[in-house]
Design a protein around this motif. Structure first.
Motif, mmCIF file in Angstrom:
data_model
loop_
_atom_site.group_PDB
_atom_site.id
_atom_site.type_symbol
_atom_site.label_atom_id
_atom_site.label_comp_id
_atom_site.label_asym_id
_atom_site.label_seq_id
_atom_site.Cartn_x
_atom_site.Cartn_y
_atom_site.Cartn_z
ATOM 1 N N GLY A 1 0.814 -1.208 0.000
ATOM 2 C CA GLY A 1 0.000 0.000 0.000
ATOM 3 C C GLY A 1 0.847 1.256 0.000
ATOM 4 O O GLY A 1 0.573 2.208 -0.736
ATOM 5 N N GLN A 2 1.895 1.272 0.818
ATOM 6 C CA GLN A 2 2.776 2.434 0.869
ATOM 7 C C GLN A 2 3.508 2.637 -0.448
ATOM 8 O O GLN A 2 3.725 3.773 -0.888
ATOM 9 N N PHE A 3 3.887 1.544 -1.101
ATOM 10 C CA PHE A 3 4.575 1.633 -2.389
ATOM 11 C C PHE A 3 3.705 2.360 -3.412
ATOM 12 O O PHE A 3 4.178 3.246 -4.133
ATOM 13 N N GLY B 1 -9.191 1.425 -1.741
ATOM 14 C CA GLY B 1 -10.291 1.365 -2.698
ATOM 15 C C GLY B 1 -10.514 2.693 -3.391
ATOM 16 O O GLY B 1 -10.682 2.753 -4.622
ATOM 17 N N LEU B 2 -10.513 3.767 -2.620
ATOM 18 C CA LEU B 2 -10.684 5.097 -3.191
ATOM 19 C C LEU B 2 -9.537 5.446 -4.132
ATOM 20 O O LEU B 2 -9.736 5.981 -5.233
ATOM 21 N N SER C 1 -7.573 6.193 -9.626
ATOM 22 C CA SER C 1 -6.564 5.892 -10.647
ATOM 23 C C SER C 1 -7.231 5.502 -11.962
ATOM 24 O O SER C 1 -6.793 5.911 -13.046
ATOM 25 N N LEU C 2 -8.287 4.706 -11.862
ATOM 26 C CA LEU C 2 -9.028 4.319 -13.060
ATOM 27 C C LEU C 2 -9.633 5.543 -13.733
ATOM 28 O O LEU C 2 -9.532 5.708 -14.965
ATOM 29 N N ALA D 1 -6.195 -3.835 -6.843
ATOM 30 C CA ALA D 1 -7.197 -4.884 -6.658
ATOM 31 C C ALA D 1 -6.597 -6.102 -5.958
ATOM 32 O O ALA D 1 -7.216 -6.701 -5.066
ATOM 33 N N VAL D 2 -5.385 -6.483 -6.347
ATOM 34 C CA VAL D 2 -4.722 -7.629 -5.714
ATOM 35 C C VAL D 2 -4.429 -7.352 -4.245
ATOM 36 O O VAL D 2 -4.677 -8.191 -3.368
ATOM 37 N N VAL D 3 -3.903 -6.157 -3.958
ATOM 38 C CA VAL D 3 -3.598 -5.808 -2.567
ATOM 39 C C VAL D 3 -4.875 -5.725 -1.742
ATOM 40 O O VAL D 3 -4.916 -6.153 -0.585
ATOM 41 N N LEU D 4 -5.938 -5.168 -2.322
ATOM 42 C CA LEU D 4 -7.228 -5.108 -1.628
ATOM 43 C C LEU D 4 -7.710 -6.506 -1.251
ATOM 44 O O LEU D 4 -8.170 -6.737 -0.122
ATOM 45 N N ALA D 5 -7.642 -7.426 -2.181
ATOM 46 C CA ALA D 5 -8.090 -8.794 -1.913
ATOM 47 C C ALA D 5 -7.257 -9.430 -0.809
ATOM 48 O O ALA D 5 -7.793 -10.075 0.105
#
Length: 477
Positions: A31-33, A96-97, A102-103, A189-193
């Motif tokens: 997340g920090q990255f 998520g935000l 970004s999208l 999305a991967v990190v969120l999951a």
């Protein structure tokens, strides 16, 4: 819900409540990255952005500033929200935000759409970033192990800033500028999951409510200050467009401090600032950030605008610097055990100072080895060495219930320092070039930036030696 009905011993089973420490650290660092990467990844894409969305010079500056202003303005609020409502929850909300913004930015068709998306990205980052450090410090017991974990967090964060040029260059050359934003979507999305599956919730609110007056005042104050700072390049330091928001921001921050002194459950207990480790490390972080943040920005411009590198070549040119900051961050805990965090912070600042001094001698026909690689490695090796002890000291004296707030304060200090530094340095460079865009004129402007950075780091090194506590690393985290 079934697990809530089980016995206390079952609910505390390690498989449910204690994921492996390395996994918590890995998710927090991911997340920090992303947060730090997005501060720098757009730099190499600015020329392409200008053509793609017909942005002028001020518009390009706002591509950077819209993110950093929202990031700095909402950081303390994000940190306290994590303490009160849950670090995992705020991590997920922030990420998520950030991912959705970004999208939106990657699909923008007009300049204003991109700027709005960048501001929302900054808001998401402000909610996310404090939770990343708090998750790390909460998962690892204070001492040498925490110092190593913070070193990893520092290395990944600094590596995100360092890798921004390379990642941005590859994406712009291979695809388009849009992918410097769209790349966040699958990664996010991967990190969120992973975070939703593996992170466990923690909070320290004790039933307290969020200090809304304080939250509004500090957010408005920091955002207004950041806005005023961002106006300096276009309007100058004495113009009304700069002076009015700067004065208004200072007034709002002063009013925030008065409110906090009287509040029963303040957003930021002022007693934190009486802790020598917290106060001194945050001031040091502010000064270091004011110099370090703009290094990537001006090195990228120098490589492309003066030496004629393509975006990809500019990104590749900074790869050794990216590796150096990771090396410095990982070496720092070992040195901290031997000499203490204060000595390592000063050493790192002096190494970075040497790199800035070297870079200030740049010429319009410089070669890669001496004009980019060696000074860049010194600057980022020093940044990595200094960042870990400063983050350890800044988070060492606070109670568990203030962990998110202190983490937010660390990121706020660094980000506000970076925003101020970039605005000041851009103003100095523009004044030196006086509107000329020849390689020689641009080089003189960029060289002045690094000369000024050298002076700032010298002041920072003296301040760190005089003010940072002498506590050994094993006791400071």
């Amino acid at each position: 819900m079934a697990h809530m009905l089980e016995t206390p011993d079952t609910t505390r089973a390690p498989a449910r409540t204690a994921p492996p420490v390395w996994l918590v650290v890995a998710l927090a660092c991911a997340g920090q990255f992303l947060v730090v990467l997005d501060i720098s990844v757009v730099n190499v894409a600015l020329p392409s952005l200008r053509r793609g969305l017909a942005l002028d010079e001020q518009g390009l500056q706002w591509v950077v500033n819209a993110y950093s202003i929202a990031f700095a303005g909402f950081m303390l609020l994000g940190g306290r929200a994590g303490d009160l409502y849950g670090r995992k929850r705020m991590f997920l909300v922030g990420l998520g935000l950030f991912t959705l913004a970004s999208l939106a930015g990657g699909l923008a068709q007009e300049g204003w759409q991109l700027l709005v998306a960048r501001a929302v990205q900054g808001l998401g980052a402000a909610v996310l970033a404090p939770s990343t450090l708090t998750l790390v410090t909460s998962a690892v017991q204070e001492g040498a192990a925490r110092a190593r974990a913070i070193a990893t967090w520092t290395a990944v964060g600094a590596g995100g800033g360092a890798a921004g040029g390379f990642v941005g260059g590859v994406l712009v050359d291979a695809l388009s500028w849009r992918w410097v934003l769209l790349i966040n979507v699958p990664v996010g999305a991967v990190v969120l999951a992973g975070a939703a599956r593996w992170l466990t919730e923690s909070r320290a609110g004790d039933g307290r409510r969020l200090d809304l007056p304080g939250a509004v005042l500090v957010t408005a104050g920091l955002a207004t200050l950041a806005y005023g700072i961002s106006q300096t390049e276009a309007a100058g330091w004495t113009a009304a467009a700069t002076v009015v928001p700067l004065c208004a921001g200072l007034a709002l921050v002063a009013l925030f401090l008065l409110v906090e002194a009287r509040a029963k459950a303040p957003l930021m207990p002022l007693g934190l600032l009486r802790l020598r480790s917290v106060a001194s490390a945050n001031v040091a972080m502010f000064l270091s950030g004011s110099a370090m943040f703009c290094m990537w920005f001006f090195m990228t411009l120098y490589a492309q605008n003066v030496l004629g590198y393509t975006p990809l070549e500019a990104g590749l040119a900074l790869v050794p610097s990216s590796l150096a900051v990771i090396v410095g961050s990982k070496v720092a805990p070992r040195l901290m055990r031997a000499t203490g965090p204060r000595a390592v912070a000063v050493l790192g600042t002096l190494v970075a100072l040497a790199g800035f001094a070297w870079q200030s001698t740049m010429t319009a026909d410089g070669d890669y080895l001496t004009a980019i690689m060696i000074p860049g490695v010194l600057m980022m090796l020093g940044a990595g060495l200094a960042g870990t002890p400063l983050a350890s000291l800044a988070t060492s004296g606070a109670a568990p219930g203030e962990a998110g707030l202190v983490s937010g304060l660390v990121n706020t200090s660094r980000t506000m320092g970076g925003s101020l530094g970039l605005a000041v340095m851009a103003t100095l460079a523009a004044a030196r070039t006086n509107g000329a865009d020849t390689p020689q004129a641009l080089t003189e402007g960029y060289a002045l930036v690094f000369t000024t950075g050298t002076a700032v780091l010298a002041v920072g090194a003296v301040l760190m030696w005089a003010w940072l506590p002498r506590t050994r690393a094993g006791r400071t985290g």
